[in-house]
Design an enzyme around this catalytic site. Structure first.
Site, PDB file in Angstrom:
ATOM      1  N   ASP A  10       0.697  -1.150  -0.035  1.00 14.41           N
ATOM      2  CA  ASP A  10       0.085   0.123   0.039  1.00 14.41           C
ATOM      3  C   ASP A  10       0.820   1.079  -0.031  1.00 14.41           C
ATOM      4  O   ASP A  10       2.123   1.320   0.200  1.00 14.41           O
ATOM      5  CB  ASP A  10      -0.922   0.093   1.034  1.00 14.41           C
ATOM      6  N   TYR A  45       6.935  -9.562   6.932  1.00 14.23           N
ATOM      7  CA  TYR A  45       7.065  -8.290   6.913  1.00 14.23           C
ATOM      8  C   TYR A  45       7.388  -7.871   8.335  1.00 14.23           C
ATOM      9  O   TYR A  45       7.420  -8.813   9.371  1.00 14.23           O
ATOM     10  CB  TYR A  45       5.587  -7.961   7.100  1.00 14.23           C
TER      11      TYR A  45
END
Length: 284
Positions: free
Chosen positions: A62, A123
């Site tokens: 994003d 992540y």
């Protein structure tokens, strides 16, 4: 769907990194700067091509999210690769802005698909709870939380979240897309020297906003506003909870994408495309 490359083309793997601060995410958009758009424009320019060669990426990050270990692939005509392949890495570096770098460009093994062949994505989300705020030199990659955080409490909540679940309560639903994922790792660790806490979040795949929603729930546990059982209760409910805050993107970095041995790439890509259901779930 086959991952065979069209005759006369070669599939090329790109390993890349970027600072997401000034990008409107990965996916190209009209009139907005994106990582995909930046790389595709540079590739068209340095290869002196009339057309754009579309990239396929392991994970669409994003706006504001960073990456250290992103992976993509692109199919290039044999002639373009033969002419430019050896010098492509250096030429791309000279054409792109310094907030996106390609670290490696090489022909991909047979059956490779950057998105569907991936076994997992890892992540890291970084948080600081120092009363005086984040070190200015790392502020673009670390979230400041204005209440003290209990790492042990956050880890107690995390162990209840791993495994295969429907993460609908932690995802922004997309039409026709499943929210079933296998969360392989979720853990927190505080660096004693800096005070920065890092969450490691690893799954076979992630749905939209999933990591940042998981982090938001954990922070409410860490600062004492919610009990350790609460994130798992939200997960079991299966619907978005207004109490789950999606944290800001700048603390999030895609660190690594893993793939199976070359001979298993095509099979993994086929498996990943299957529609997932939980054990015991009905078909209708």
């Amino acid at each position: 769907m086959s991952d065979e490359v069209e005759p006369g083309s070669v599939r090329v793997r790109l390993d890349l990194a970027y600072d997401g601060k000034d990008f409107s995410g990965w996916a190209k958009q009209t009139s907005r700067r994106t990582v995909q758009g930046e790389i595709e424009d540079a590739l068209r320019t340095v290869t002196r091509s009339a057309r754009t060669y579309d990239l396929t990426v392991a994970g669409r990050t994003d706006a504001g999210v960073h990456a250290r270990g992103q992976v993509a692939h692109v199919d290039l005509p044999d002639g373009v690769w033969a002419e430019h392949g050896e010098k492509l890495l250096r030429r791309m570096a000279g054409r792109m802005a310094p907030d996106v770098r390609i670290r490696r460009i090489a022909p991909a093994p047979a059956g490779f698909n950057a998105r569907f062949s991936a076994l997992w994505r890892r992540y890291a989300y970084r948080v600081c709870d120092a009363p005086g705020g984040v070190d200015p030199l790392v502020r673009g990659h670390v979230l400041w939380h204005d209440r003290p955080l209990d790492v042990d409490a956050m880890n107690a909540a995390a162990v209840r979240m791993t495994g295969e679940h429907d993460f609908a309560a932690y995802c922004k639903k997309r039409e026709g897309a499943t929210t079933i994922r296998t969360l392989q790792k979720l853990s927190w660790e505080r660096d004693r020297a800096t005070g920065i806490m890092t969450a490691t979040v690893q799954a076979d795949a992630f749905c939209h906003n999933m990591v940042r929603a998981l982090i938001g729930a954990a922070l409410f546990v860490g600062d004492g506003r919610r009990p350790a059982e609460w994130p798992a209760q939200v997960l079991a409910a299966g619907v978005r909870d207004p109490g789950v805050h999606v944290v800001r993107p700048h603390g999030l970095t895609l660190e690594e994408v893993a793939y199976p041995a070359d001979g298993l790439l095509a099979a993994r890509a086929e498996e990943a495309r299957n529609v997932r259901t939980l054990p015991g779930a009905g078909c209708c």
